[in-house]
Design an enzyme around this catalytic site. Sequence first.
Site, short mmCIF file in Angstrom:
data_model
loop_
_atom_site.label_atom_id
_atom_site.label_comp_id
_atom_site.label_asym_id
_atom_site.label_seq_id
_atom_site.Cartn_x
_atom_site.Cartn_y
_atom_site.Cartn_z
N SER A 1 0.86 -1.18 0.00
CA SER A 1 0.00 0.00 0.00
C SER A 1 0.89 1.23 0.00
CB SER A 1 -0.89 0.00 1.25
OG SER A 1 -1.49 1.26 1.45
N TYR B 1 -1.62 -0.10 10.57
CA TYR B 1 -1.69 -0.53 9.17
C TYR B 1 -0.41 -0.16 8.43
CZ TYR B 1 -3.49 -1.15 4.43
OH TYR B 1 -3.68 -1.54 3.12
#
Length: 258
Positions: free
Chosen positions: A143, A156
């Site tokens: 990501s 995250y």
Amino acid sequence: MAIPTQTPRQRTAVVTGASSGIGAATARDLARAGFAVVLTARRTDRLEALAKEIQADGGTAHPYTLDVTDRDAVAALAAGLEACDVLVNVAGGAFGVEEVASADPADWRHMFEVNVVGALQMTQALLPKLVAGGDGVVVVLTSTASFTCYEGGGGYSAAKHGAHVLAQTLRLEAVGQPLRVIEIAPGMVHTEEFSLNRYRGNADKADAVYAGVPGPLVAEDVAEVVTWAVTRPPHVNVDLLVVRPLAQAAQHKVHRTS
């Protein structure tokens, strides 16, 4: 349980997280590209429905229920495969948006286990078959959060950075072997479950993430990037590919029409 034998002309791709979102879209796209796709995730009913859909479209797909954090189950999958040419590590996710001061360590642990340890275990288990095939490919879906931190995203970002490091390190360690290591780092992608899981089922908060954004990426956009990267000639390695919607210039710079 043995995975059915691939035909001589087909290469086999294993996709984790294939029950929804980017994983399911990637499985569909790889099947359209001619791969025999092994669909892995925890939700059997979704995998079976996807396999039937791919087969009805003329593709080859085999559902296999699997939790990537279960090392014995991962080993059993690897043992049942006659060959593996491509591994796409999609299984992951974000859980919670609390800041560091109030975050639940269990959420951080869960994210690390799925995003990093799960990818590690899948890669370790299938590495011998990937190399034996003469042109193995490992894809790690990370990501833009893997290299850009933001408030409420510490756990995250930490997990995706761990997955980024896994890909970078494996590429160094595998140099000289017939193994390509590809990292795909998407920005804002609107899927049916990612933000919903992150906001613990609060649909209003999940929808607000994409409110007013003209054309966020969708799962199919990322799937097409994955298929393009793995189908380059064997001497071409796409080390890191960042893909964002036009409306997103950076993690904190997003154009909204309202």
